[in-house]
Scaffold this motif. Structure first.
Motif, PDB file in Angstrom:
ATOM      1  N   LEU A   1       8.128   4.605   1.995  1.00 25.26           N
ATOM      2  CA  LEU A   1       7.845   5.423   3.180  1.00 25.26           C
ATOM      3  C   LEU A   1       8.922   5.242   4.249  1.00 25.26           C
ATOM      4  O   LEU A   1       9.285   6.195   4.946  1.00 25.26           O
ATOM      5  N   GLU A   2       9.457   4.032   4.382  1.00 31.13           N
ATOM      6  CA  GLU A   2      10.537   3.827   5.341  1.00 31.13           C
ATOM      7  C   GLU A   2      11.778   4.622   4.941  1.00 31.13           C
ATOM      8  O   GLU A   2      12.477   5.184   5.797  1.00 31.13           O
ATOM      9  N   GLY A   3      12.051   4.662   3.633  1.00 33.88           N
ATOM     10  CA  GLY A   3      13.159   5.490   3.174  1.00 33.88           C
ATOM     11  C   GLY A   3      12.921   6.967   3.449  1.00 33.88           C
ATOM     12  O   GLY A   3      13.828   7.695   3.870  1.00 33.88           O
ATOM     13  N   PHE A   4      11.690   7.415   3.227  1.00 35.32           N
ATOM     14  CA  PHE A   4      11.358   8.820   3.489  1.00 35.32           C
ATOM     15  C   PHE A   4      11.429   9.113   4.987  1.00 35.32           C
ATOM     16  O   PHE A   4      11.867  10.197   5.396  1.00 35.32           O
TER      17      PHE A   4
ATOM     18  N   THR B   1      -5.835  -1.556   3.790  1.00 36.35           N
ATOM     19  CA  THR B   1      -5.149  -0.844   4.877  1.00 36.35           C
ATOM     20  C   THR B   1      -4.172  -1.795   5.548  1.00 36.35           C
ATOM     21  O   THR B   1      -4.565  -2.885   5.980  1.00 36.35           O
ATOM     22  N   HIS B   2      -2.905  -1.391   5.617  1.00 34.97           N
ATOM     23  CA  HIS B   2      -1.872  -2.175   6.281  1.00 34.97           C
ATOM     24  C   HIS B   2      -1.427  -1.420   7.528  1.00 34.97           C
ATOM     25  O   HIS B   2      -0.963  -0.276   7.430  1.00 34.97           O
ATOM     26  N   PRO B   3      -1.540  -2.034   8.697  1.00 37.36           N
ATOM     27  CA  PRO B   3      -1.135  -1.335   9.927  1.00 37.36           C
ATOM     28  C   PRO B   3       0.323  -0.871   9.904  1.00 37.36           C
ATOM     29  O   PRO B   3       0.625   0.248  10.322  1.00 37.36           O
ATOM     30  N   ALA B   4       1.233  -1.725   9.390  1.00 38.18           N
ATOM     31  CA  ALA B   4       2.648  -1.354   9.381  1.00 38.18           C
ATOM     32  C   ALA B   4       2.884  -0.123   8.505  1.00 38.18           C
ATOM     33  O   ALA B   4       3.657   0.774   8.852  1.00 38.18           O
ATOM     34  N   LEU B   5       2.208  -0.092   7.357  1.00 36.75           N
ATOM     35  CA  LEU B   5       2.362   1.053   6.456  1.00 36.75           C
ATOM     36  C   LEU B   5       1.857   2.332   7.112  1.00 36.75           C
ATOM     37  O   LEU B   5       2.503   3.385   7.045  1.00 36.75           O
TER      38      LEU B   5
END
Length: 1224
Positions: free
Chosen positions: A505-508, A567-571
């Motif tokens: 997701l960071e790459g996107f 659930t990960h807040p950063a994600l």
């Protein structure tokens, strides 16, 4: 002597001559037998003690005795150590003798032997007094030497002794401190051998932390300046290696690293030491070694640089950068040595922590080398090297200053993107994860701004990244945990999946940021080099729409599936920022996209995130992202209402201000928010705004979210089994499959119930031979319509075929077959094959030992796979998915037995069609993959051996496939010289017997065997894959057998008779195979004995055979097999079989026939017949020649025949057949 005191008189007995040299005969009779070794070699320790120091004994004899003692010490360690340790005085005396011998001889081999024996004996005895005596002797020897000339042996012994017993390092430094002065003398002595021994000993001393601390002053004041000069001037590899070894030990300690790297701060006394050079610095010395052509020195130098940098890159990196070390490290990235490339990767990665590395433009110089090296390393099977290269690439891409452009041309940028695309697709998760991080750093504006911006390449890179993430997520979902024992593994897998998804997701998000930044760049809107008339595909607009589509089809489903588990807040912060940016990237789609998100419960999802994580001041960044996302989505929804007109500018402005202030303050769940709304007390302005904001959010969620679906879902969650409320009706099927949230959760069970209730006549639908297509029942028509619009339902159907009851699975299979036949325009092969690959991989992992026990429905799935392969267009390249399927299916076959007919028959069909329905290059790759499966080859060998005994069994079709596959493999292996991992043994007599005595209804089996024989004959039985073995005892070969080897004359006769008998059956396919085999046989015979070939072709029986075949109706001579047979007889001038007059009759018949009605196969055979007659040139009749010429001119080309081309790939009796393969 101590030994003489301990020995008693003994009577010497006879000794063998080879043992005599090991005994000192003059004195041996006085020695006690206890000093004699009881095993070979028969050594006497007392003799050794008296013989070795004796000046009158030859050096050769002493060397022989030492060698035998060493051999005994290695082979009989316990016996020798017991022998030596009987008396400690004897032990010390023996070591003293060896030490004396070490310094009394100049022969290097004897010296080395003495050192080895001393070291082995000392380490085995483990006697402290003995070791101390040895150290004292060495110290005394060095102290008494006026010059270091003869010190090499002592220094070498000390070095190897400390290496063997590391604890001696501390003892040497503490109790023999002045030994260091002698070592310094050795360093300045003009002999690189002595210097190398000193460096080796120093390295062993400094490997001990205690000794290193005690020697720190010695190093600072005396050793360091001298040592660097020696390393710089070393000429021999031994000295260079030992110096680098000492350096590696020194670089383990911060203190020594600081001294070495800050040489200018040393005292004047240290700089003025004799032999030192004030201009020498470690970076320059290591640079010199990097420039050497010796790979070992280059690797060692890189390791030393790394060892310095790990202490403090910020402190020490500038020195190496100013010495231009990076330039040479980049050059070494093109090396073929994986170790050198790995070492260079590590050094460069540490250097990237220093800004000077970038400001001096080393990365601009070296980026091409990094990309090329990365491309090359990905072709190697070295996972660590992949990760190191990608880590370096990531660091460069991340730290490169924006004002210094890294990629100076678009070609290099394209190559970098393609390397990353290959890396993110790696099957190794760690490599793919590192590549995803590099991709995120790569998607920066300054990296992509070299015109033209290659949007299609970026799109391919993002697709590969997202597909790899989806594949990894699906793999984890398919691994169902079994019981409580695997719960920890399941949690670990979820965490691992979350990390990979976050990186993706960071790459996107980086790609989305790039698209937004390029919106303000006119030159980046499209490729300026595209022709005006060309279709504008490589544009920012197309790339932006791709981002929206990819997020909708891949990112959102992956995140939602992950949310079901954790659930990960950063994600979620990254994910929501992506959704927010898409409103800006594709502004003309923002209203439609917002409606879809609202209908998918994203308002409720975002509010729940805020309530769970953003209460108080925690996760402020997530709170801001959630608020921004809700703000823009709400404005988009209000700007395009469903039924009412759009609000005015003033209204939108007021709502915008309300949301802007109120959204960050909302962090309560729905019940709490409802309670807050129902509070009738007076509210302050901020609280009132918050109430209005919550009310607006509830309103938008209500009017856009599908409340009926949510209500149904909540209702179904309380039902233990869907069967309790199921009603068999097409509308119900549509309802469950149209809504993704219902289909993902209930689609499998609904379709399973639907097929179990379905009473349509599936057999009629599967009857492809019936005239026309029967009308579809209404229920099936609804299902097919859904399949056309939602192809992902096919994946559920595949799971049903695999795991549901057999009768239900059979209905599903027939329905799916019918759908694929009636909808050939829909390209779902990749979707089905990909899911089937996952099923097959899971099956082989879970039931690898016995796949036939895994699922009774596996044959149904395999038959569907073979049908999909038959639908493929001929001459189509096999992609990576097809190659993976070939590998998995061949592995499955290799684990089956010949009795698993239901599994093997569709599997063999798939392998055969895959091999024959592709391009030559893909054929080569496919054959190489299949030939590497030893299990498949062993199975084929077993199948071939069953041919004679089982020809009339239900296994006949499988035997046909086995012979056809063997013929195909043999031909492809011989053509491309492919590697053979397992040979197939075939008994020639048994093959001929199967042809001579065929069973009933086995024409296809005979044709398959003939296809194999034709291939073997064309290869002159020289196949590396197939080995012909005799059947039992063979008679002595006759003279003519030698010429025809490996065939015998009797076998040729048997084969010819068998071919004639098979031809008489008049089966078209079998006849074509017979003629092809006969052609190959005559070519084989003609190459070895033209007389035998002519004899076979001219047999009178051939004439009877030919006229029997011709007696099948009008114009029977125009059948392709008869034309080929006549051509063959004419080639060998068999006028006794076919006279000139009869040839004339054939030509007259051809002239009268309507050639436009003939098939391409017949036309090709007719061409061959006419060309053979022309080449013979013996047509004396002028009218016949005219007829021949007219026929040739009137004969149409094979491509222009009026007949439609016959389908080459067929399924005959359940067996995959290529007509061209059997025919030619």
């Amino acid at each position: 002597m101590a030994v003489r005191e301990a020995a008693t008189v003994g009577t010497p007995g006879p000794r063998r001559e080879e043992e005599a040299a090991l005994l000192f005969q003059r004195v041996h009779y006085r020695h006690d037998p206890r000093w004699l070794l009881p095993v070979t070699p028969r050594l006497c320790l007392a003799c050794a003690l008296e013989l070795l120091p004796e000046p009158g004994v030859s050096l050769l004899r002493k060397k022989h005795m030492l060698s035998c003692f060493q051999d005994a010490l290695v082979r009989h360690t316990s016996l020798v150590t017991q022998l030596v340790s009987q008396d400690q005085r004897v032990c010390i005396r023996f070591i003293s003798v060896l030490f004396g011998l070490l310094h009394s001889v100049e022969d290097g081999s004897v010296t080395d032997l003495c050192i080895e024996v001393i070291i082995q004996l000392t380490t085995q005895l483990k006697l402290e007094q003995t070791t101390r005596c040895l150290l004292d002797e060495c110290h005394k020897e060095l102290c008494n030497m006026p010059s270091m000339r003869g010190s090499l042996a002592t220094l070498t012994l000390l070095g190897k002794l400390v290496d063997a017993i590391p604890a001696l390092a501390d003892e040497l430094v503490m109790e023999h401190g002045n030994l260091m002065e002698h070592l310094l003398r050795g360093l300045v002595y003009p002999s690189e051998g002595i210097q190398a021994s000193v460096c080796y000993l120093y390295g062993k001393l400094y490997s001990s932390p205690v000794a290193a601390e005690m020697l720190s002053g010695h190093f600072r004041e005396k050793l360091f300046p001298l040592f660097l000069s020696i390393l710089d001037g070393a000429q021999t590899k031994e000295l260079q290696i030992n110096c680098l070894g000492l350096l590696r030990q020194l670089l383990k300690y911060d203190l020594f690293v600081s001294m070495i790297m800050n040489k200018d701060e040393l005292g004047e006394s240290a700089k003025n030491i004799e032999g030192s050079s004030g201009d020498t610095s470690l970076p320059l010395v290591l640079k010199k070694l990097l420039l050497s052509r010796d790979e070992t020195l280059q690797v060692a130098s890189a390791h030393c640089i790394t060892a310095v940098l790990v202490h403090s890159p910020a402190k020490h990196a500038p020195a190496f950068i100013h010495a231009d070390i990076p330039e040479f490290l980049f050059e070494h990235l093109s090396s073929s040595s994986e170790m050198l490339v790995s070492s260079s990767y590590n050094c460069l990665t540490l250097l990237t922590e220093e800004p000077l590395f970038f400001s001096k433009c080393h990365t601009v110089y070296g980026i091409e080398a990094v990309v090329r090296s990365l491309q090359g390393s990905l072709e190697m099977n070295n996972t660590e090297l992949h990760k190191q290269g990608l880590l370096l690439f990531t660091e460069i891409l991340t730290r490169q200053p924006e004002e210094i452009k890294l990629f100076t041309n678009s070609a290099m940028c394209r190559d970098a993107g393609r390397a990353l695309q290959e890396a993110v697709s790696s099957p190794v998760l760690e490599v793919a994860a590192e590549a995803v991080k590099a991709t995120s750093a790569f998607l920066r504006k300054d990296h992509q701004s070299a015109p033209p911006v290659q949007y299609r390449e970026l799109q391919s890179l993002l697709e590969a990244m997202l597909n790899r993430c989806a594949e990894f997520s699906q793999t984890l979902l398919n691994r169902r945990p079994l019981g409580h024992a695997s719960s920890r593994d399941s949690e670990k897998a979820i965490l691992q999946r979350g990390k990979f998804l976050l990186s993706t997701l960071e790459g996107f998000r980086s790609a989305c940021r790039l698209a937004i930044e390029f919106q303000s760049e006119p030159s980046a809107q499209e490729n300026p080099f595209t022709a005006p008339s060309a279709k504008k595909e490589d544009t920012l607009e197309a790339f932006s729409e791709f981002l929206l589509c990819a997020c909708d089809s891949l990112c959102i489903p992956m995140v939602m599936r992950h949310l079901e588990q954790t659930t990960h807040p950063a994600l979620m912060e990254v994910f929501l920022s992506i959704l927010h940016s898409l409103f800006v990237i594709v502004p003309h789609m923002k209203e439609k996209f917002s409606k879809k998100l609202a209908a998918s419960s994203f308002i409720r999802l975002t509010l729940e995130l805020k309530a769970r994580f953003c209460s108080g001041l925690s996760h402020s960044a997530l709170n801001q992202v959630c608020s921004n996302f809700l703000y823009y989505m709400c404005l988009n929804l209000l700007s395009a209402p469903e039924k009412t007109g759009p609000p005015s500018e003033e209204e939108l402005s007021a709502v915008s201000e309300l949301l802007q202030h109120g959204l960050p303050q909302i962090s309560s769940r729905s019940p709490e928010s409802l309670a807050f709304l129902s509070d009738r007390q007076y509210m302050e302005g901020a609280a009132r705004q918050r109430q209005y904001c919550i009310l607006l959010l509830f309103y938008l969620a209500y009017i856009h979210e599908d409340t009926m679906v949510s209500a149904v879902r909540k209702f179904l969650e309380g039902i233990p089994d869907l069967q309790l409320v199921y009603t068999h009706h097409p509308l119900l099927l549509r309802f469950f499959l149209l809504y993704p949230e219902l289909m993902s959760r209930y689609g499998y069970r609904v379709l399973e119930l639907w097929f179990s209730w379905e009473e349509s006549s599936c057999e009629e639908l599967d009857d492809v031979t019936s005239a026309g297509q029967p009308a579809l029942p209404t229920s099936l028509a609804v299902l097919f319509q859904l399949l056309r619009s939602i192809p992902s339902i096919l994946l559920i159907l595949l799971d049903l075929i695999y795991s549901s009851p057999v009768d239900t699975a059979h209905k599903v299979l027939i329905s799916l077959r019918t759908f694929l036949r009636r909808n050939e325009d829909i390209q779902v092969g990749g979707l089905i094959r990909g899911h089937f690959l996952l099923i097959l991989q899971r099956l082989l992992v879970e039931h690898g030992a016995s796949p036939s026990e895994a699922s009774g429905n596996l044959p149904l799935l395999l038959s569907l796979l073979s049908l999909m392969q038959l639908k493929n267009v001929s001459e189509q390249e096999l992609d990576s998915m097809a190659m993976k399927l070939l590998h998995q299916v061949s592995k499955l076959c290799g684990k089956c037995s010949p009795t698993d007919v239901d599994i093997l028959q569709p599997s063999f069909n798939f392998l055969y069609w895959s091999l024959h329905q592709t391009t030559p290059s893909s054929q080569k790759r496919a054959a190489a993959v299949l030939l590497s499966s030893t299990g498949l080859m062993e199975l084929l060998e077993k199948m071939l051996a069953l041919t004679l005994a089982k020809a009339d069994s239900p296994r006949t079709g499988l035997l046909c496939s086995a012979w056809l596959l063997t013929a195909s493999f043999s031909a492809q292996q011989h053509k491309d010289s492919l590697q053979v991992h397992q040979t197939l043994s075939v008994e020639m007599d048994q093959v001929l017997k199967a042809l001579s005595f065929p069973k009933k209804k086995t024409a296809l089996l005979s044709a398959a065997i003939l296809c194999f024989l034709r291939t073997a004959l064309r290869q002159s039985f020289s196949s590396a894959l197939v080995a012909l073995v005799p059947s039992g005892a063979q008679p002595l070969p006759a003279a003519e057998d030698t010429v025809l080897a490996p065939l015998r004359t009797s076998q040729v006769r048997s084969l010819v008779i068998g071919l004639q008998n098979l031809l008489v059956q008049k089966d078209p396919l079998l006849s074509q195979a017979c003629v092809g085999c006969l052609e190959a046989l005559l070519d084989y015979l003609d190459a070895r004995s033209p007389d035998i070939a002519l004899h076979v072709a001219s047999q009178p029986w051939n004439r009877f055979l030919l006229f029997t075949l011709l007696d099948t109706g009008e114009n029977s001579f125009l059948r392709p097999e008869i034309l080929r047979l006549m051509t063959l007889f004419m080639r060998y001038r068999s006028s006794s079989v076919l006279s000139h007059e009869e040839v004339g009759d054939v030509l007259q018949g051809v002239a009268l026939a309507d050639l436009s009605t003939l098939s391409n196969t017949t036309l090709q055979a007719l061409h061959g017949f006419f060309q053979q007659l022309q080449s013979m040139g013996h047509l004396a009749d002028h009218s016949m020649a005219q007829t021949l010429r007219a026929s040739l001119e009137g004969l149409p080309l094979s491509t222009s025949s009026g007949q439609p081309p016959l389908q080459d790939m067929l399924c005959l009796g359940g067996v995959a057949v290529s007509l061209s393969h059997i025919r030619n």
